[in-house]
Structures are given as structure tokens and as C-alpha cells.
Design a protein around this motif. Structure first.
Motif, PDB file in Angstrom:
ATOM      1  N   TRP A  16       0.841  -1.203   0.000  1.00 60.29           N
ATOM      2  CA  TRP A  16       0.000   0.000   0.000  1.00 60.29           C
ATOM      3  C   TRP A  16       0.874   1.250   0.000  1.00 60.29           C
ATOM      4  O   TRP A  16       0.576   2.231  -0.667  1.00 60.29           O
ATOM      5  CB  TRP A  16      -0.958   0.022   1.185  1.00 60.29           C
ATOM      6  CG  TRP A  16      -2.087  -0.954   1.077  1.00 60.29           C
ATOM      7  CD1 TRP A  16      -2.370  -1.966   1.944  1.00 60.29           C
ATOM      8  CD2 TRP A  16      -3.086  -1.033   0.049  1.00 60.29           C
ATOM      9  NE1 TRP A  16      -3.479  -2.657   1.517  1.00 60.29           N
ATOM     10  CE2 TRP A  16      -3.940  -2.110   0.353  1.00 60.29           C
ATOM     11  CE3 TRP A  16      -3.336  -0.296  -1.101  1.00 60.29           C
ATOM     12  CZ2 TRP A  16      -5.014  -2.461  -0.433  1.00 60.29           C
ATOM     13  CZ3 TRP A  16      -4.404  -0.649  -1.905  1.00 60.29           C
ATOM     14  CH2 TRP A  16      -5.231  -1.721  -1.558  1.00 60.29           C
ATOM     15  N   ARG A  17       1.957   1.217   0.784  1.00 57.29           N
ATOM     16  CA  ARG A  17       2.858   2.363   0.844  1.00 57.29           C
ATOM     17  C   ARG A  17       3.496   2.617  -0.523  1.00 57.29           C
ATOM     18  O   ARG A  17       3.622   3.760  -0.967  1.00 57.29           O
ATOM     19  CB  ARG A  17       3.933   2.128   1.910  1.00 57.29           C
ATOM     20  CG  ARG A  17       4.677   3.390   2.291  1.00 57.29           C
ATOM     21  CD  ARG A  17       5.611   3.193   3.487  1.00 57.29           C
ATOM     22  NE  ARG A  17       4.880   2.756   4.668  1.00 57.29           N
ATOM     23  CZ  ARG A  17       5.057   1.565   5.276  1.00 57.29           C
ATOM     24  NH1 ARG A  17       5.928   0.696   4.821  1.00 57.29           N
ATOM     25  NH2 ARG A  17       4.364   1.260   6.344  1.00 57.29           N
ATOM     26  N   ASP A  18       3.876   1.536  -1.201  1.00 60.44           N
ATOM     27  CA  ASP A  18       4.443   1.670  -2.548  1.00 60.44           C
ATOM     28  C   ASP A  18       3.430   2.291  -3.513  1.00 60.44           C
ATOM     29  O   ASP A  18       3.779   3.148  -4.325  1.00 60.44           O
ATOM     30  CB  ASP A  18       4.910   0.317  -3.082  1.00 60.44           C
ATOM     31  CG  ASP A  18       6.145  -0.208  -2.370  1.00 60.44           C
ATOM     32  OD1 ASP A  18       6.824   0.573  -1.669  1.00 60.44           O
ATOM     33  OD2 ASP A  18       6.428  -1.419  -2.514  1.00 60.44           O
ATOM     34  N   LEU A  19       2.178   1.860  -3.426  1.00 56.61           N
ATOM     35  CA  LEU A  19       1.132   2.428  -4.281  1.00 56.61           C
ATOM     36  C   LEU A  19       0.896   3.907  -3.973  1.00 56.61           C
ATOM     37  O   LEU A  19       0.756   4.727  -4.881  1.00 56.61           O
ATOM     38  CB  LEU A  19      -0.173   1.656  -4.126  1.00 56.61           C
ATOM     39  CG  LEU A  19      -0.273   0.340  -4.889  1.00 56.61           C
ATOM     40  CD1 LEU A  19      -1.537  -0.415  -4.495  1.00 56.61           C
ATOM     41  CD2 LEU A  19      -0.268   0.598  -6.384  1.00 56.61           C
ATOM     42  N   HIS A  23       1.360   7.081  -6.472  1.00 57.95           N
ATOM     43  CA  HIS A  23       0.310   8.087  -6.673  1.00 57.95           C
ATOM     44  C   HIS A  23       0.841   9.478  -6.347  1.00 57.95           C
ATOM     45  O   HIS A  23       0.567  10.443  -7.059  1.00 57.95           O
ATOM     46  CB  HIS A  23      -0.924   7.782  -5.816  1.00 57.95           C
ATOM     47  CG  HIS A  23      -1.772   6.694  -6.374  1.00 57.95           C
ATOM     48  ND1 HIS A  23      -2.504   6.827  -7.521  1.00 57.95           N
ATOM     49  CD2 HIS A  23      -2.013   5.442  -5.928  1.00 57.95           C
ATOM     50  CE1 HIS A  23      -3.148   5.703  -7.772  1.00 57.95           C
ATOM     51  NE2 HIS A  23      -2.858   4.844  -6.818  1.00 57.95           N
ATOM     52  N   ARG A  24       1.603   9.569  -5.259  1.00 51.94           N
ATOM     53  CA  ARG A  24       2.180  10.853  -4.872  1.00 51.94           C
ATOM     54  C   ARG A  24       3.069  11.404  -5.983  1.00 51.94           C
ATOM     55  O   ARG A  24       2.987  12.579  -6.338  1.00 51.94           O
ATOM     56  CB  ARG A  24       2.995  10.702  -3.590  1.00 51.94           C
ATOM     57  CG  ARG A  24       3.594  12.021  -3.115  1.00 51.94           C
ATOM     58  CD  ARG A  24       4.748  11.838  -2.158  1.00 51.94           C
ATOM     59  NE  ARG A  24       5.861  11.242  -2.899  1.00 51.94           N
ATOM     60  CZ  ARG A  24       6.742  10.409  -2.369  1.00 51.94           C
ATOM     61  NH1 ARG A  24       6.662  10.047  -1.117  1.00 51.94           N
ATOM     62  NH2 ARG A  24       7.716   9.901  -3.096  1.00 51.94           N
ATOM     63  N   GLU A  29       3.784  15.445 -10.393  1.00 50.67           N
ATOM     64  CA  GLU A  29       4.002  15.858 -11.786  1.00 50.67           C
ATOM     65  C   GLU A  29       2.803  16.646 -12.310  1.00 50.67           C
ATOM     66  O   GLU A  29       2.957  17.696 -12.935  1.00 50.67           O
ATOM     67  CB  GLU A  29       4.238  14.641 -12.679  1.00 50.67           C
ATOM     68  CG  GLU A  29       5.572  13.978 -12.476  1.00 50.67           C
ATOM     69  CD  GLU A  29       5.733  12.760 -13.371  1.00 50.67           C
ATOM     70  OE1 GLU A  29       5.172  12.738 -14.489  1.00 50.67           O
ATOM     71  OE2 GLU A  29       6.419  11.821 -12.933  1.00 50.67           O
ATOM     72  N   TRP A  30       1.614  16.123 -12.076  1.00 48.02           N
ATOM     73  CA  TRP A  30       0.407  16.787 -12.557  1.00 48.02           C
ATOM     74  C   TRP A  30       0.207  18.134 -11.868  1.00 48.02           C
ATOM     75  O   TRP A  30      -0.205  19.109 -12.495  1.00 48.02           O
ATOM     76  CB  TRP A  30      -0.804  15.901 -12.366  1.00 48.02           C
ATOM     77  CG  TRP A  30      -0.834  14.679 -13.239  1.00 48.02           C
ATOM     78  CD1 TRP A  30      -0.103  14.466 -14.370  1.00 48.02           C
ATOM     79  CD2 TRP A  30      -1.642  13.534 -13.058  1.00 48.02           C
ATOM     80  NE1 TRP A  30      -0.406  13.235 -14.890  1.00 48.02           N
ATOM     81  CE2 TRP A  30      -1.352  12.630 -14.111  1.00 48.02           C
ATOM     82  CE3 TRP A  30      -2.574  13.151 -12.114  1.00 48.02           C
ATOM     83  CZ2 TRP A  30      -1.977  11.401 -14.244  1.00 48.02           C
ATOM     84  CZ3 TRP A  30      -3.201  11.919 -12.231  1.00 48.02           C
ATOM     85  CH2 TRP A  30      -2.900  11.057 -13.300  1.00 48.02           C
ATOM     86  N   ALA A  31       0.474  18.172 -10.549  1.00 50.20           N
ATOM     87  CA  ALA A  31       0.299  19.424  -9.797  1.00 50.20           C
ATOM     88  C   ALA A  31       1.262  20.494 -10.295  1.00 50.20           C
ATOM     89  O   ALA A  31       0.911  21.682 -10.333  1.00 50.20           O
ATOM     90  CB  ALA A  31       0.493  19.181  -8.306  1.00 50.20           C
ATOM     91  N   HIS A  42      -2.668  16.421  -4.581  1.00 46.78           N
ATOM     92  CA  HIS A  42      -1.290  16.113  -4.205  1.00 46.78           C
ATOM     93  C   HIS A  42      -1.087  16.357  -2.709  1.00 46.78           C
ATOM     94  O   HIS A  42      -0.535  15.512  -2.001  1.00 46.78           O
ATOM     95  CB  HIS A  42      -0.318  16.952  -5.038  1.00 46.78           C
ATOM     96  CG  HIS A  42       1.102  16.701  -4.720  1.00 46.78           C
ATOM     97  ND1 HIS A  42       1.940  17.689  -4.302  1.00 46.78           N
ATOM     98  CD2 HIS A  42       1.839  15.566  -4.765  1.00 46.78           C
ATOM     99  CE1 HIS A  42       3.143  17.182  -4.092  1.00 46.78           C
ATOM    100  NE2 HIS A  42       3.107  15.896  -4.370  1.00 46.78           N
ATOM    101  N   ALA A  43      -1.554  17.499  -2.223  1.00 52.65           N
ATOM    102  CA  ALA A  43      -1.429  17.811  -0.797  1.00 52.65           C
ATOM    103  C   ALA A  43      -2.184  16.799   0.061  1.00 52.65           C
ATOM    104  O   ALA A  43      -1.704  16.412   1.141  1.00 52.65           O
ATOM    105  CB  ALA A  43      -1.935  19.226  -0.517  1.00 52.65           C
ATOM    106  N   LEU A  44      -3.323  16.341  -0.415  1.00 53.82           N
ATOM    107  CA  LEU A  44      -4.094  15.358   0.345  1.00 53.82           C
ATOM    108  C   LEU A  44      -3.352  14.028   0.464  1.00 53.82           C
ATOM    109  O   LEU A  44      -3.296  13.431   1.542  1.00 53.82           O
ATOM    110  CB  LEU A  44      -5.462  15.139  -0.305  1.00 53.82           C
ATOM    111  CG  LEU A  44      -6.408  14.201   0.420  1.00 53.82           C
ATOM    112  CD1 LEU A  44      -6.681  14.678   1.835  1.00 53.82           C
ATOM    113  CD2 LEU A  44      -7.704  14.068  -0.364  1.00 53.82           C
ATOM    114  N   VAL A  45      -2.744  13.581  -0.617  1.00 50.21           N
ATOM    115  CA  VAL A  45      -1.968  12.334  -0.559  1.00 50.21           C
ATOM    116  C   VAL A  45      -0.757  12.514   0.359  1.00 50.21           C
ATOM    117  O   VAL A  45      -0.439  11.628   1.158  1.00 50.21           O
ATOM    118  CB  VAL A  45      -1.558  11.861  -1.973  1.00 50.21           C
ATOM    119  CG1 VAL A  45      -0.539  10.737  -1.906  1.00 50.21           C
ATOM    120  CG2 VAL A  45      -2.788  11.409  -2.747  1.00 50.21           C
TER     121      VAL A  45
END
Length: 83
Positions: A16-19, A23-24, A29-31, A42-45
């Protein structure tokens, strides 16, 4: 993913941490490319990762950052059915 992480075995927590890390990285990149849509996510993740790592002060700061970013960029949560 963060909710599942807490109740998982050590091996599952690592997955889960790797996932979450993947995602982070993608959200980062998108942010950077388009903050109005992705900075809050991004801030939420980042906040969830901080919470899972026991960095409560960082998590609270990042949750607030996510909320502020969402507000500044016009995000409005969907409302359920009603009058």
C-alpha cells in the motif's frame, strides 16, 4: 489506500505504501503542470502519508493546504440528492 493500510499485515502495508508513493509521484508531476486541478489532491496524498508515518503536525498542515487549494481553485464537493 490509506484506510486499508492501517488494518493490513506488514507485507500488505509495504505494498500500500508503494502504491501511495507512486500516486504521490504522479500527482506531483500533474500538480506542477496544472495546479488548479491537482495541487489539492497532491497535498491530500502527502497528508495521508504523513498521517500514516505518525507526523501529525505535518499531516494537519497538509490537510489544511489541500482544503485551501481546493477552495482557491473553485472545487465544490458534490451534494447528495435533496431539495
Amino acid at each position: 489506500m490509506a484506510a486499508l493500510h492501517e488494518k493490513a499485515s506488514d507485507d500488505e502495508q509495504n505494498r500500500w505504501r508503494d502504491l501511495l508513493t507512486a500516486h504521490r509521484e504522479q500527482l506531483c508531476e500533474w500538480a506542477e503542470s496544472y495546479p488548479p486541478t491537482f495541487a489539492d489532491k497532491h497535498a491530500l496524498v502527502l497528508a495521508e502519508i504523513a498521517r500514516l508515518e505518525g507526523r501529525d503536525a505535518d499531516a494537519m498542515r497538509l490537510y489544511e493546504q489541500a482544503i485551501q487549494s481546493a477552495r482557491e481553485n473553485g472545487f465544490r464537493p458534490e451534494r447528495g440528492p435533496g431539495p
